[in-house]
Design a protein around this motif. Structure first.
Motif, PDB file in Angstrom:
ATOM      1  N   GLY A 214      41.793  39.555  51.789  1.00 39.89           N
ATOM      2  CA  GLY A 214      42.021  38.147  51.461  1.00 39.89           C
ATOM      3  C   GLY A 214      43.304  37.607  52.050  1.00 39.89           C
ATOM      4  O   GLY A 214      43.925  36.695  51.491  1.00 39.89           O
ATOM      5  N   HIS A 215      43.729  38.140  53.193  1.00 41.39           N
ATOM      6  CA  HIS A 215      45.011  37.775  53.787  1.00 41.39           C
ATOM      7  C   HIS A 215      44.913  36.507  54.626  1.00 41.39           C
ATOM      8  O   HIS A 215      43.906  36.258  55.288  1.00 41.39           O
ATOM      9  N   PRO A 321      50.963  26.032  46.743  1.00 41.88           N
ATOM     10  CA  PRO A 321      49.591  26.486  46.457  1.00 41.88           C
ATOM     11  C   PRO A 321      49.248  27.829  47.083  1.00 41.88           C
ATOM     12  O   PRO A 321      48.459  28.592  46.519  1.00 41.88           O
ATOM     13  N   LEU A 322      49.817  28.141  48.250  1.00 40.98           N
ATOM     14  CA  LEU A 322      49.555  29.433  48.871  1.00 40.98           C
ATOM     15  C   LEU A 322      50.060  30.580  48.008  1.00 40.98           C
ATOM     16  O   LEU A 322      49.480  31.661  47.978  1.00 40.98           O
ATOM     17  N   GLU A 323      51.160  30.352  47.295  1.00 44.30           N
ATOM     18  CA  GLU A 323      51.723  31.376  46.417  1.00 44.30           C
ATOM     19  C   GLU A 323      51.030  31.397  45.061  1.00 44.30           C
ATOM     20  O   GLU A 323      50.645  32.445  44.555  1.00 44.30           O
ATOM     21  N   ASP A 324      50.874  30.204  44.452  1.00 42.76           N
ATOM     22  CA  ASP A 324      50.378  30.117  43.074  1.00 42.76           C
ATOM     23  C   ASP A 324      48.852  30.144  42.977  1.00 42.76           C
ATOM     24  O   ASP A 324      48.302  30.371  41.909  1.00 42.76           O
ATOM     25  N   ARG A 325      48.158  29.848  44.102  1.00 45.77           N
ATOM     26  CA  ARG A 325      46.699  29.783  44.155  1.00 45.77           C
ATOM     27  C   ARG A 325      46.130  28.738  43.196  1.00 45.77           C
ATOM     28  O   ARG A 325      45.015  28.872  42.677  1.00 45.77           O
ATOM     29  N   GLU A 326      46.916  27.717  42.955  1.00 43.97           N
ATOM     30  CA  GLU A 326      46.459  26.534  42.231  1.00 43.97           C
ATOM     31  C   GLU A 326      47.421  25.397  42.544  1.00 43.97           C
ATOM     32  O   GLU A 326      48.549  25.631  42.988  1.00 43.97           O
ATOM     33  N   THR A 424      38.746  45.709  43.618  1.00 46.14           N
ATOM     34  CA  THR A 424      38.258  45.198  42.328  1.00 46.14           C
ATOM     35  C   THR A 424      38.455  46.231  41.228  1.00 46.14           C
ATOM     36  O   THR A 424      38.868  45.903  40.103  1.00 46.14           O
ATOM     37  N   GLU A 425      38.187  47.488  41.544  1.00 40.25           N
ATOM     38  CA  GLU A 425      38.395  48.555  40.564  1.00 40.25           C
ATOM     39  C   GLU A 425      39.880  48.741  40.276  1.00 40.25           C
ATOM     40  O   GLU A 425      40.280  48.944  39.123  1.00 40.25           O
ATOM     41  N   ARG A 426      40.707  48.640  41.308  1.00 38.89           N
ATOM     42  CA  ARG A 426      42.155  48.816  41.139  1.00 38.89           C
ATOM     43  C   ARG A 426      42.734  47.756  40.209  1.00 38.89           C
ATOM     44  O   ARG A 426      43.588  48.046  39.377  1.00 38.89           O
ATOM     45  N   PHE A 427      42.259  46.515  40.345  1.00 38.27           N
ATOM     46  CA  PHE A 427      42.819  45.406  39.570  1.00 38.27           C
ATOM     47  C   PHE A 427      41.932  45.019  38.386  1.00 38.27           C
ATOM     48  O   PHE A 427      42.047  43.914  37.864  1.00 38.27           O
ATOM     49  N   SER A 428      41.056  45.909  37.962  1.00 39.31           N
ATOM     50  CA  SER A 428      40.081  45.577  36.917  1.00 39.31           C
ATOM     51  C   SER A 428      40.729  45.204  35.591  1.00 39.31           C
ATOM     52  O   SER A 428      40.164  44.434  34.815  1.00 39.31           O
ATOM     53  N   LYS A 429      41.922  45.715  35.327  1.00 40.54           N
ATOM     54  CA  LYS A 429      42.593  45.422  34.055  1.00 40.54           C
ATOM     55  C   LYS A 429      43.499  44.200  34.138  1.00 40.54           C
ATOM     56  O   LYS A 429      44.119  43.817  33.142  1.00 40.54           O
ATOM     57  N   LEU A 430      43.574  43.592  35.324  1.00 43.08           N
ATOM     58  CA  LEU A 430      44.433  42.431  35.527  1.00 43.08           C
ATOM     59  C   LEU A 430      43.577  41.169  35.606  1.00 43.08           C
ATOM     60  O   LEU A 430      42.559  41.142  36.300  1.00 43.08           O
ATOM     61  N   GLU A 431      43.989  40.121  34.917  1.00 51.74           N
ATOM     62  CA  GLU A 431      43.221  38.882  34.882  1.00 51.74           C
ATOM     63  C   GLU A 431      43.430  38.080  36.166  1.00 51.74           C
ATOM     64  O   GLU A 431      44.537  37.962  36.678  1.00 51.74           O
ATOM     65  N   ASN A 432      42.356  37.527  36.692  1.00 52.88           N
ATOM     66  CA  ASN A 432      42.385  36.669  37.881  1.00 52.88           C
ATOM     67  C   ASN A 432      43.014  37.337  39.101  1.00 52.88           C
ATOM     68  O   ASN A 432      43.690  36.693  39.907  1.00 52.88           O
ATOM     69  N   MET A 433      42.815  38.645  39.241  1.00 51.42           N
ATOM     70  CA  MET A 433      43.287  39.346  40.432  1.00 51.42           C
ATOM     71  C   MET A 433      42.148  40.219  40.940  1.00 51.42           C
ATOM     72  O   MET A 433      41.602  41.036  40.201  1.00 51.42           O
ATOM     73  N   TYR A 435      41.910  40.988  44.840  1.00 57.22           N
ATOM     74  CA  TYR A 435      42.137  41.595  46.153  1.00 57.22           C
ATOM     75  C   TYR A 435      43.630  41.673  46.453  1.00 57.22           C
ATOM     76  O   TYR A 435      44.466  41.063  45.778  1.00 57.22           O
ATOM     77  N   ASN A 436      43.972  42.421  47.493  1.00 47.68           N
ATOM     78  CA  ASN A 436      45.362  42.804  47.754  1.00 47.68           C
ATOM     79  C   ASN A 436      46.295  41.626  47.996  1.00 47.68           C
ATOM     80  O   ASN A 436      47.477  41.673  47.631  1.00 47.68           O
ATOM     81  N   ALA A 437      45.818  40.573  48.647  1.00 43.16           N
ATOM     82  CA  ALA A 437      46.684  39.438  48.957  1.00 43.16           C
ATOM     83  C   ALA A 437      47.225  38.764  47.706  1.00 43.16           C
ATOM     84  O   ALA A 437      48.232  38.049  47.772  1.00 43.16           O
ATOM     85  N   GLN A 438      46.597  38.990  46.566  1.00 43.69           N
ATOM     86  CA  GLN A 438      47.034  38.356  45.323  1.00 43.69           C
ATOM     87  C   GLN A 438      48.115  39.148  44.598  1.00 43.69           C
ATOM     88  O   GLN A 438      48.618  38.696  43.579  1.00 43.69           O
ATOM     89  N   MET A 439      48.477  40.322  45.103  1.00 44.97           N
ATOM     90  CA  MET A 439      49.442  41.167  44.399  1.00 44.97           C
ATOM     91  C   MET A 439      50.814  40.497  44.287  1.00 44.97           C
ATOM     92  O   MET A 439      51.301  39.895  45.240  1.00 44.97           O
ATOM     93  N   SER A 440      51.438  40.654  43.123  1.00 49.02           N
ATOM     94  CA  SER A 440      52.813  40.196  42.920  1.00 49.02           C
ATOM     95  C   SER A 440      53.771  41.321  43.300  1.00 49.02           C
ATOM     96  O   SER A 440      53.343  42.435  43.647  1.00 49.02           O
ATOM     97  N   THR A 441      55.068  41.054  43.221  1.00 51.25           N
ATOM     98  CA  THR A 441      56.071  42.056  43.585  1.00 51.25           C
ATOM     99  C   THR A 441      55.938  43.317  42.730  1.00 51.25           C
ATOM    100  O   THR A 441      56.029  44.440  43.233  1.00 51.25           O
ATOM    101  N   GLY A 442      55.685  43.129  41.445  1.00 50.78           N
ATOM    102  CA  GLY A 442      55.541  44.283  40.550  1.00 50.78           C
ATOM    103  C   GLY A 442      54.352  45.149  40.916  1.00 50.78           C
ATOM    104  O   GLY A 442      54.432  46.382  40.889  1.00 50.78           O
ATOM    105  N   GLN A 443      53.239  44.498  41.272  1.00 52.69           N
ATOM    106  CA  GLN A 443      52.051  45.266  41.640  1.00 52.69           C
ATOM    107  C   GLN A 443      52.216  45.961  42.994  1.00 52.69           C
ATOM    108  O   GLN A 443      51.661  47.030  43.224  1.00 52.69           O
ATOM    109  N   ILE A 444      52.984  45.326  43.891  1.00 54.28           N
ATOM    110  CA  ILE A 444      53.262  45.955  45.191  1.00 54.28           C
ATOM    111  C   ILE A 444      54.022  47.266  44.979  1.00 54.28           C
ATOM    112  O   ILE A 444      53.718  48.294  45.596  1.00 54.28           O
ATOM    113  N   LYS A 445      55.005  47.250  44.084  1.00 51.46           N
ATOM    114  CA  LYS A 445      55.769  48.480  43.789  1.00 51.46           C
ATOM    115  C   LYS A 445      54.862  49.565  43.218  1.00 51.46           C
ATOM    116  O   LYS A 445      55.052  50.749  43.472  1.00 51.46           O
ATOM    117  N   LEU A 446      53.879  49.145  42.444  1.00 48.41           N
ATOM    118  CA  LEU A 446      53.001  50.102  41.772  1.00 48.41           C
ATOM    119  C   LEU A 446      51.944  50.683  42.709  1.00 48.41           C
ATOM    120  O   LEU A 446      51.672  51.889  42.669  1.00 48.41           O
TER     121      LEU A 446
END
Length: 512
Positions: A214-215, A321-326, A424-433, A435-446
């Motif tokens: 989704g880049h 909008p590119l960052e917030d997706r809304e 999808t499996e990786r982010f299954s416990k996260l709401e509204n996430m 694919y990889n392009a949606q990752m925040s800084t915290g998720q990137i570290k993880l």
């Protein structure tokens, strides 16, 4: 006599039920209150002609129509049918029956026919939530509204059908569509296929990575190198929409009346606005806010061809909008939020003349002209584009008819879909996430942990190219996607190295 009929108003991408109270009393006059706009105030002329041409009339009495809630502004001509039925019932010309069980919407023509309305899907969703049994609306909108299960949808062609229905002279048959069965059975045959593209293997690899994660991507190359051709084929390799995505996308397009007779949208949107577009048309807004191109691209692709030709102010409003997706549009009395989770695909020539450092080019540009041309695109905007790739002209040998046909979109899509399922499996416990392009800084570290070799490679690239912290995050996201495409759990140095190559505009010789 007092009666109540029900319509609906759309604000943003959600609907609000409107109660229209009609009171017919002794006296003379026609009073329409409840903050109607000019289109609604003019409805009495359309209603009078439509009723007269079908054997009915507006009574010569004192008629008061209140659109509640009275402090909420109503707009558009879709209340004609609602007001007309209310007047007929209140004046005793037709039976009241079970009118309170229905939401009624439609614009009247002078002969009593009905024109389509906007926002049929969000209105149907709201009607079901509030317990209405049915929704009466123009036939052109019926397929769109019938996507909502558990609500009877009655598509009609004229007001006389509605009158006969409430007078029990005729029956209306609800339209039944199994939206889930229709959605899952539909097979997409892409209009544009990557099999048509000869050569450009490295660019197709980039497009595959962009689709898998989704880049956002920008294509830089001289005229005729195939930038637009490649961009138009990107939707053909994106994963099929889920039913939820299809409903969400259809809802946005319904608000602006762009669904036609198709009902549920099953293909991801591809929007290609002209470079003369205004900032309001791109992000949405206006006196009565409407979704812009970035919201109409939600769950799909927004293609900006010849990026430097767009006004700088237009490009800059996309940054948030590119960052917030809304995108949130605020007015004095209300605030509306439109979703805008889209893939940005941009293309540009490397210089005003179209060629960069090519001694054989027919048109050359001076360094000052090139710098002025490229500076139309701000660094912060480029930072938000994950992948920068140069597109070179295809040689004759590959263009000739004897050249091997490129890989078909459906084959590429299989790999993309497999990589997306990992995400999808990786982010299954996260709401509204998803694919990889949606990752925040915290998720990137993880999820983007590096070994020592990868860290050293990335450190050298950061220092040599003077990359920003945002570019650092982008490289990690792209590397994570490359690893997913290869089915690797850990990010390797080879993945980092490939991701660094996709930052062309960060290299010396482009933007300084």
């Amino acid at each position: 006599m007092l009666t109540k009929v029900y319509g609906s108003a759309v604000f943003g991408i959600d609907a609000t039920t409107i109660t229209i109270e009609v009171n017919v009393d002794i006296g003379v006059g026609y009073y329409l209150v409840g903050l109607p706009d000019n289109a609604i105030k003019e409805s009495n002329y359309r209603i009078a002609a439509a009723l007269q041409n079908n054997g009915y009339r507006i009574p010569g009495k004192r008629i008061t129509l209140n659109m509640a809630p009275a402090d909420l502004r109503k707009e558009g001509s879709a209340y004609d049918l609602t007001l007309a039925i209310g007047i007929l019932i209140a004046s005793g010309q037709i039976k009241e029956g079970n009118v309170s069980d229905f939401v009624i919407m439609g614009e009247l023509s002078l002969d009593g026919g009905l024109h389509p309305i906007k926002g049929a899907l969000p209105i149907a969703i709201k009607a079901k939530e509030e317990g209405f049994k049915g929704f009466i609306l123009p036939r052109e909108n019926a397929a769109e509204a019938a996507v909502v299960e558990g609500l009877d949808i009655y598509g009609v062609d004229s007001i006389i059908e509605v009158i006969d229905f409430f007078d029990e002279k005729a029956e209306l048959t609800p339209l039944k569509i199994d939206s889930r069965e229709k959605f899952y059975k539909e097979v997409e045959f892409p209009e544009f296929d990557f099999a048509d593209v000869k050569g450009q293997e490295s660019v197709k690899r980039c497009m595959e990575i962009a689709a898998a994660g989704g880049h956002n991507i920008i294509l830089i190359g001289p005229p005729g190198s195939g930038k637009t051709m490649l961009a138009k084929r990107l939707p053909s390799i994106l994963p099929p929409m889920t039913l939820y995505e299809a409903l969400e996308t259809t809802k946005i397009h319904s608000v602006v009346g762009k669904t036609g007779n198709s009902g549920l949208m099953t293909q991801r949107p591809f929007r290609n606005p002209h470079h003369t577009i205004s900032d309001v048309a791109l992000v949405g807004g206006g006196s009565y806010p409407q979704p812009g191109e970035i919201s109409l691209s939600h769950n799909g692709v927004l293609f900006l061809d010849e990026l430097p030709e767009f006004k700088r102010s237009v490009l800059e409003v996309m940054r948030q909008p590119l960052e917030d997706r809304e995108v949130t549009i605020s007015r004095a009395r209300f605030t509306i939020t439109y979703p805008s989770s889209f893939m940005l695909v941009a293309s540009m020539n490397p210089s005003p003349g179209g060629y960069f450092n090519d001694p054989n080019a027919p048109v050359t540009s001076s360094p000052a002209e090139m710098q002025r041309y490229l500076s139309k695109i701000s660094g912060p905007l480029l930072d938000r584009i994950d992948i920068h790739i140069e597109v070179n002209p295809v040689p004759f040998e590959k263009l000739s008819g004897d050249a091997r046909e490129g890989e078909a979109s459906l084959e590429i899509r299989k790999r993309v879909t497999k990589a997306r399922s990992i995400q999808t499996e990786r982010f299954s416990k996260l709401e509204n996430m998803h694919y990889n392009a949606q990752m925040s800084t915290g998720q990137i570290k993880l999820y983007c942990r590096l070994d020592e070799e990868s860290k050293q490679l990335l450190k050298e690239a950061m220092e040599r190219l003077q990359l920003s912290a945002r570019a650092y995050d982008r490289i990690l996201k792209v590397a994570r996607t490359i690893a997913d495409l290869e089915g690797e759990y850990n990010i390797k140095a080879s993945h980092i190295g490939e991701a660094i190559q996709y930052r062309s505009l960060d290299r010396e010789g482009w933007l300084g």
